[in-house]
Design an enzyme around this catalytic site. Structure first.
Site, short mmCIF file in Angstrom:
data_model
loop_
_atom_site.label_atom_id
_atom_site.label_comp_id
_atom_site.label_asym_id
_atom_site.label_seq_id
_atom_site.Cartn_x
_atom_site.Cartn_y
_atom_site.Cartn_z
N ASP A 193 27.86 43.81 25.26
CA ASP A 193 29.28 43.61 25.50
C ASP A 193 29.91 44.97 25.83
OD1 ASP A 193 31.95 42.38 25.28
OD2 ASP A 193 32.07 43.43 23.35
N ASP B 230 33.98 46.00 25.63
CA ASP B 230 35.07 46.43 24.76
C ASP B 230 34.72 46.22 23.29
OD1 ASP B 230 37.23 47.11 26.75
OD2 ASP B 230 36.77 45.07 27.35
N SER C 198 30.25 40.91 29.83
CA SER C 198 31.64 41.23 29.51
C SER C 198 32.61 40.15 29.95
CB SER C 198 32.01 42.55 30.21
OG SER C 198 33.37 42.87 30.06
N ASP D 123 30.49 42.45 19.45
CA ASP D 123 31.41 42.64 18.33
C ASP D 123 32.39 41.48 18.17
OD1 ASP D 123 34.48 44.09 19.24
OD2 ASP D 123 33.01 43.35 20.68
N ASN E 17 33.13 35.83 21.12
CA ASN E 17 32.66 35.46 22.46
C ASN E 17 31.27 36.03 22.76
OD1 ASN E 17 33.58 38.10 22.64
ND2 ASN E 17 34.50 37.85 24.63
#
Length: 262
Positions: free
Chosen positions: A9, A11, A44, A212, A215
């Site tokens: 991922d 962000d 992402s 994190d 999703n």
């Protein structure tokens, strides 16, 4: 363990809190992974077109964008699944009773927001190709996902209310308190990872993934080796097979160097 693909991922995971990463260190690690024949994949909520610009120095890299609705590689091109026009209008109708929400319609190239959106809803820091309009219902571009910003305290309740209202149309995927994506049913990072693995001949037990947020959970459930960030909420860490440092402390690169490249 034999790893042939690493997916991360962006962000809160690969990127620090300033939206950046250690480019020199990553370049060295990426070259080492390439020498070992290990694919490095970005997974992402960002558009694949934006990710391609961010990682333009790595043309062979596979990119999963739109939380799984997009799969891109420079030579292979873009594969994208989009909402039907009818579904797009149904989602907008379900969001209409919530005037406090800030909504972005994310297409494969352009992101559309209202011209009178709250100035603090600065999508230009997140999406590089942005257009404004007077009414989102007039947008004709195919929509990959909806990006929704809401008051932080409202996030869980909003997911609870929208889930039955949008059943079969869209799935709320929280990106943390204050934000969520509305994605197409079945279109998530785990699905895209499965599609890519089948295309490349890589099995789930040959995959290592980092994340994190909620999703990222479908990706965690598909890959055998799932690493949560230390800054991830407890429910995400509980679904991981290991936990690394925070995104601020280069937890992804630390884990790769210690467990894959050492």
């Amino acid at each position: 363990m034999t790893i042939k693909l690493i997916a991360t991922d962006m962000d809160g995971t690969f990127l620090n809190d300033h939206g950046d990463y250690d480019q020199e260190r990553f370049a060295n690690d990426y070259a080492a992974l390439q020498r070992r024949g290990i694919q490095f994949v970005i997974a992402s909520g960002h558009q694949a077109a934006e990710l391609a610009t961010t990682f333009s120095a790595y043309p062979e890299m596979w990119l999963i964008g739109g939380n799984g609705a997009e799969l891109w590689q420079r030579e292979a091109g873009l594969k994208a699944a989009t909402f039907s026009p009818q579904a797009t209008q149904q989602v907008l109708a379900a969001l209409a009773p919530y005037p406090e929400l800030q909504v972005a319609l994310c297409g494969t190239q352009t992101v559309h927001v209202l011209a009178h959106a709250n100035p603090q809803f600065n999508m230009r820091d997140y999406y590089y190709q942005l257009e404004t309009c007077a009414d989102l219902t007039t947008v004709t571009d195919p929509v990959v996902k909806f990006d929704v910003i809401c008051p932080a305290a409202m996030t869980d309740q909003l997911v609870y209310e929208l889930t039955p209202k949008l059943a079969g149309i869209a799935v709320p995927a929280s990106g943390g308190q204050g934000s969520m994506d509305l994605i197409q049913p079945g279109m998530h990072k785990g699905r895209a990872l499965k599609q890519l693995g089948e295309q490349l001949g890589i099995l789930p037990d040959e995959m290592l993934v980092f994340g994190d947020g909620t999703n990222d959970l479908e990706m965690f459930h598909y890959a055998t080796h799932a690493v949560a960030m230390q800054n991830a909420p407890e429910n995400v860490q509980a679904n991981a097979t290991a936990v690394t440092g925070t995104n601020v402390d280069n937890g992804v690169l630390d884990y790769i160097e210690q467990h894959i490249l050492s």
